[in-house]
Design an enzyme around this catalytic site. Structure first.
Site, short mmCIF file in Angstrom:
data_model
loop_
_atom_site.label_atom_id
_atom_site.label_comp_id
_atom_site.label_asym_id
_atom_site.label_seq_id
_atom_site.Cartn_x
_atom_site.Cartn_y
_atom_site.Cartn_z
N SER A 72 0.83 -1.20 0.00
CA SER A 72 0.00 0.00 0.00
C SER A 72 0.87 1.25 0.00
O SER A 72 1.87 1.32 0.70
CB SER A 72 -0.90 0.03 1.24
OG SER A 72 -1.55 1.29 1.32
N THR A 77 7.35 2.11 4.12
CA THR A 77 8.32 1.50 3.19
C THR A 77 7.88 1.68 1.75
O THR A 77 8.69 1.97 0.87
CB THR A 77 8.51 -0.01 3.50
OG1 THR A 77 8.75 -0.15 4.89
CG2 THR A 77 9.68 -0.58 2.74
N CYS A 78 6.59 1.53 1.48
CA CYS A 78 6.08 1.69 0.12
C CYS A 78 6.27 3.13 -0.35
O CYS A 78 6.59 3.39 -1.51
CB CYS A 78 4.60 1.32 0.04
SG CYS A 78 4.28 -0.40 0.49
N LYS A 79 6.09 4.04 0.58
CA LYS A 79 6.29 5.46 0.27
C LYS A 79 7.77 5.69 -0.09
O LYS A 79 8.07 6.31 -1.11
CB LYS A 79 5.89 6.31 1.49
CG LYS A 79 6.13 7.79 1.33
CD LYS A 79 5.66 8.53 2.57
CE LYS A 79 5.99 10.01 2.46
NZ LYS A 79 5.47 10.76 3.61
N THR A 82 8.54 4.07 -3.57
CA THR A 82 7.99 4.82 -4.71
C THR A 82 8.78 6.11 -4.91
O THR A 82 9.12 6.46 -6.05
CB THR A 82 6.49 5.12 -4.48
OG1 THR A 82 5.83 3.89 -4.18
CG2 THR A 82 5.87 5.75 -5.71
#
Length: 189
Positions: A72, A77-79, A82
């Site tokens: 998500s 971590t995804c932030k 990306t």
């Protein structure tokens, strides 16, 4: 009755044998399959952009593709991942980086605005295309993560073949960006 139960048991047992196991904060997480190997075709699937435009991800394209599956955009971590790809794409030639999550296009739009994401295609697979399952990135257990993606990266050449794959063993950790960049640069011209 009995035959169906035996078949179901067999299917469940073999799916565990063929599944990939990673972890989330140390807890075991099972993915839906072993996924695709280097040299295999990267199946194309339809995803939706933050503007609700349908795009084809995977398959043959005139650019090298980096397809990054993430749980998500709303997790730290995804932030970071990306934002890192958004910045590192400048070190790669002839490439399109697509980050795929189950987030709704509304929240992806907000995320891109808040973090100035301009170089990376951020898409949602909330419609759950069957071809996505072939990438083996979908979590099948434990229940509270079921249906989300694990952190998986595929690099696909212009013929639609997989040239590199990384399944991040601990979902809360970032992928190996240098290896991804290296894989892309080996294919780019």
């Amino acid at each position: 009755g009995i035959i169906m139960k035996k078949i179901l048991t067999l299917v469940l047992l073999t799916s565990y044998m063929w599944a990939t196991t990673v972890s989330f904060k140390g807890e075991e997480v099972t993915l839906n399959s072993k996924g695709l190997k280097v040299g295999m075709d990267a199946p194309s699937f339809m995803a939706v952009t933050k503007d609700f435009t349908e795009v084809v991800v995977g398959g043959k394209k005139d650019k090298v593709q980096v397809i990054a599956f993430i749980p998500s955009f709303d997790t730290s971590t995804c932030k970071l991942e990306t934002m890192a790809f958004n910045q590192k794409i400048s070190k790669m030639k002839n490439v399109i980086v697509t980050v795929v999550s189950k987030d709704l296009p509304f929240s992806i739009g907000r995320f891109c605005r808040d973090n100035k994401i301009k170089n990376v295609l951020t898409v949602s697979d909330y419609k759950d295309a069957n071809n996505v399952l072939r990438y083996g990135s979908t979590i099948s257990a434990p229940v509270f993560l079921e249906g989300f993606f694990a952190r998986t990266i595929y690099v696909v050449d212009t013929n639609g073949k997989i040239a590199y794959r990384e399944v991040v063993k601990e979902i809360t950790e970032e992928p190996n960006y240098n290896e991804v960049i290296r894989a892309v640069n080996r294919l780019s011209f």
